[in-house]
Structure formats: C-alpha cells, structure tokens
Design an enzyme around this catalytic site. Sequence first.
Site, short mmCIF file in Angstrom:
data_model
loop_
_atom_site.label_atom_id
_atom_site.label_comp_id
_atom_site.label_asym_id
_atom_site.label_seq_id
_atom_site.Cartn_x
_atom_site.Cartn_y
_atom_site.Cartn_z
N HIS A 107 0.84 -1.20 0.00
CA HIS A 107 0.00 0.00 0.00
C HIS A 107 0.88 1.25 0.00
O HIS A 107 1.95 1.28 0.60
CB HIS A 107 -0.93 0.00 1.21
CG HIS A 107 -2.01 1.03 1.11
ND1 HIS A 107 -1.81 2.35 1.44
CD2 HIS A 107 -3.30 0.94 0.71
CE1 HIS A 107 -2.92 3.03 1.24
NE2 HIS A 107 -3.84 2.20 0.80
N GLU A 175 -4.47 1.36 -7.39
CA GLU A 175 -4.74 2.57 -6.63
C GLU A 175 -3.77 3.66 -7.06
O GLU A 175 -2.65 3.73 -6.55
CB GLU A 175 -4.60 2.30 -5.13
CG GLU A 175 -5.59 1.30 -4.57
CD GLU A 175 -5.58 1.27 -3.05
OE1 GLU A 175 -6.65 1.39 -2.46
OE2 GLU A 175 -4.49 1.15 -2.47
#
Length: 264
Positions: A107, A175
């Site tokens: 992430h 993302e």
Amino acid sequence: MTSPSSSAAQRVVGVSLKMYFGHAQTLDWIGQVGALARRHPAIVDGRVQLFVIPGYLSIVQSVAALDGTGVLVGAQDLASADRGAFTGEVGGPELAEVGVAVAEVGHAERRSLFGETDEVVAAKAAAALRNGISPVLCIGELERVSPEAAAAECLRQLDSALADTVAGAVIVAYEPVWAIGAAEPAEPAYVRAVGAILKDAIASRADRVGSSVIYGGSAGPGLLTALGDDVDGVFLGRFAHDVAALEAVLDETLRQAQGSEGQA
C-alpha cells in the site's frame, strides 16, 4: 474457506478499516457486515466475493463472527519472514493459522510512511503466497500521467512483486497514489484503460488462476458501473464505514454481474 476469486465472472469488493476504528467499534461493524452478508443475494449466491480487513487485534474475533458468511478476513500487513526474532511483526503462518485469507501488500501508505521498497513488497508478497494467503497487491503511479504510462508503471510493479513467488491467486488493487484520499476518484476512462491492461496481464499468467483486478482510491457508489468489465471490483475505505453504503455498492455490483451474465 473459499478462495478470493472462484470464477472469472465473480466480482470482488474489499474494505480496509486502516486504523480508524477501535476494537469494540470494529467488532460492531463486523457484526453488521455479517448480517448484511447473510441476507444479501450478491454474497449468498456467490456472485460477489467480499473481503474485509480489520486491525490485527480484531482479526480472530472477526473470523469467528463471519464464519459461514463467505466473507473473507484479511490483514493489513504481514512480515516478510515467517518466524523468528522480529519484534512487533506478525508472520504469515500465524495469520493463516487464525483464518486470514488475504493480506494487503505494498500500500502507498506503507511505502511513504514506513519506507517500504519494491524489494520489501516482493518479499511480503512471497511470504503471503507461500503461506496460502492471497496478497491484495496495491500498485499505482505516483502522479497523474497518461493511461499508457500509468499501465507501464503498474506492470513494472506487478512484475517486481511477483517475480519470485509461488503460484497462487492475487488481488491486484489498482490505486493511483494521486487519487487516494482525494475528493473524487480517477476518471472512469483513465481507470478503464489501465484496468483493462492489468486484467489482460494477470489473465495471461498460468500461475495466477483465480486472480482479479480491483480499483481503489476514493471509490464509492456508481463508480463500478462506470468502469464496466475493465475491473473486477472495488477496494473501499472510509466510505464503507457506513454499512448501508457498503450495501449500496454490493447492490450495484450485483446488477453489474447480472448484466454481464445476460450478455454472455
């Protein structure tokens, strides 16, 4: 425990709680999600795979609360090593032992706040897969560029992360870093262009059967419809703190899945 993606037609919806909730609040939310999953046709019929990722301290009770619902429970991180003198870390074998099915890897916040490099991401992806845990592999470009340039950077990250891993399904979470936490997600045409390339890339890998590509980054209702079949689902954040909002996304996902089945 079911796999993260049991068929090409199955859609995937995920939620990460990050560190927004305390333990009691998390378990209350998990209870509401369990009740939703037990009655929602998207989950009951298996058209949509839902996964939720609470904080570490709530994982064991979340697994128990969601038993029999089909909802997978994940971890927000895992160690690159399986066991040993690694104070504060949680290894893949322990996570798998308590029922964790997926784990976030790579992430943007882990990269920016804790200095995780491509090498660290690759080691954690390998740790997840060798322990039977599907990594939710977060990839994305730092700045807005052309869709072609964004896809090239995402493919580089994908190849780097999976180069030395055993076979197994992965959830590729596209993302764009510049869209995380933004008021609006990236434009649908932009996401569709990148998502289609990523889906083709992961589908071409014989060792990644059952994998999926989902979009995260200020995702909310209406987005999945706009993205069509160029992604397999969405990865939600604070929007899904309201379980009614999560239900709206499941409703939308079910309609999309039914529409795709009708065209098949």
